[in-house]
Design an enzyme around this catalytic site. Structure first.
Site: not given
Length: 406
Positions: A210, A279, A289, A324, A338, A342
């Site tokens: 990301n 995730d 490859k 975060f 969240k 959690k």
């Protein structure tokens, strides 16, 4: 942290003198006022002019060369110093000081100072293990002097073993820790921070990741260290300078990050989960490859990674757990959800589409939400400044600031 600190570096004759040049430079860059005394042997390796350029101060080497007639130089330097570091400390100087010998400007000044003295030995591995050297080190240690142990590695003499002068960066970290105020709010407490992205390998040349830069997490770790905490930064792959005074644990995948956090979690005071953990990961990691096919579209089957934050919430005992949430819509509502799901104590939410913050930016716009339902919105500010503000708010709300008299 080192502004206006007066540090006297005593340089004795060994090949590691070149590292002493870097040490003087780095201490000066950190704000310290550095002065240097050299032995005659040290001058055979590096000239006094080099240390003068690095410290922007006169360099001393002759006991009888009084640069200022109003004072006696070696006594003035001995009284001036807040800290004295002998680097490199040869077997010769260790033996002289251990036995009270003062036959040059370095040894005379060391006997005259009341400041704390640190010795950073550097010598051949067999010299370092010699019984006479060990006795002298033991004598100096019993006299209250501190030793910065040499590291192991390839030595200039060709041997491999213990005897290398500790790296200048490490010595600077030790000096900063020495001068760190003792009544900071997180002194004696452990803070664990995760930062950056994870990479989930597809094959030897491809991975899933990301856009996280790690800047916010690194800023949180730096803020924790500046507030006195023992700080562990568990970092995914980033291109950032390592914060001073912080232990770095480098990881790549979500699984590696989970194991690293688990190893540090049990005795942590605060855990700040700012990493952007994948995730999903490829269900199969190919050893070769994957070749492009013209016949059909390739499909990569994905499997869920361990939800690290969820697991930490389930394990939570006395830890203050901070998460975060990078959101693009319904920022506050999604953040609250969240936090509750959690079992967090705090969540820091931000809209990554906001031009004042988001991935890669040097600024951020966030809202701190607590389990008690309080909201603290913060407008755009540099991430380093914001990290300190957020951590101070959490420390105050949790009543962790027990080291200050106020």
């Amino acid at each position: 942290m080192l502004n206006d600190k007066k540090i006297l570096i005593c340089v004795t004759g060994g090949i590691a003198v070149y590292k002493a040049v870097a040490l003087v430079s780095k201490l000066s860059q950190a704000g310290a006022n550095v002065k240097v005394i050299m032995t005659e042997s040290a001058k055979e390796f590096v000239t006094p002019l080099t240390f003068q350029a690095m410290s922007r101060n006169d360099v001393y080497f002759d006991t009888f060369d009084e640069k200022d007639s109003r004072v006696i130089a070696h006594i003035d330097l001995a009284d001036w110093a807040d800290l004295v570091i002998v680097a490199p400390a040869t077997a010769n100087v260790l033996g002289k000081v251990a036995n009270g010998i003062a036959d040059n400007m370095v040894t005379t000044t060391l006997l005259a100072t009341t400041a704390e003295i640190w010795f950073a030995p550097a010598m051949n591995v067999h010299m370092y293990e010699n019984q006479a050297v060990k006795r002298n080190i033991a004598t100096l240690a019993s006299d209250g002097h501190r030793f910065i142990e040499p590291s192991e590695g390839f030595l200039a003499c060709g041997y491999v073993g213990r005897g290398r002068l500790e790296e200048p960066e490490r010595i600077v970290e030790l000096v900063k820790a020495h001068f760190k105020p003792k009544n900071l709010p997180l002194t004696g407490k452990k803070v664990v921070v995760t930062a950056g992205p994870t990479r989930e390998r597809i094959d030897p040349v491809r991975y899933i990741s990301n856009f996280s830069s790690g800047k916010m997490g690194y800023s949180m770790a730096e803020a924790a260290a500046s507030l006195g905490a023992e700080t562990i930064l568990i970092s995914g792959p980033v291109s950032l300078d390592k914060p001073a005074g912080v232990k770095i644990v480098d990881v790549e995948s979500a699984a590696e990050m989970f194991e690293a956090v688990r190893a540090e979690y049990h005795d942590a005071t605060i855990v700040i989960k700012s990493a952007a953990v994948a995730d999903y990961r490829p269900a199969e990691i190919h050893t070769q490859k994957i070749k492009k096919s013209d016949d059909d579209d390739s499909v990569i089957e994905l499997a869920r990674t361990t939800d690290i934050l969820q697991t930490l919430g389930e394990w939570k005992e006395d830890q203050v757990l901070v998460g975060f949430a990078a959101e693009t819509e319904n920022v506050i509502e999604n953040g609250k959800g969240k936090l509750q799901r959690k079992n967090l104590d705090y969540i820091i939410v931000n809209d990554v589409t906001d031009p004042g913050g988001g991935f890669g930016s040097d600024t951020n716009v966030v809202t701190l939400i607590s389990k008690n339902g309080t909201y603290h919105p913060y407008s755009s500010m540099p991430k380093k400044e914001l990290a300190t503000v957020l951590l101070q708010e959490i420390v105050q709300e949790e009543g962790l600031d027990t080291n200050n008299d106020s």
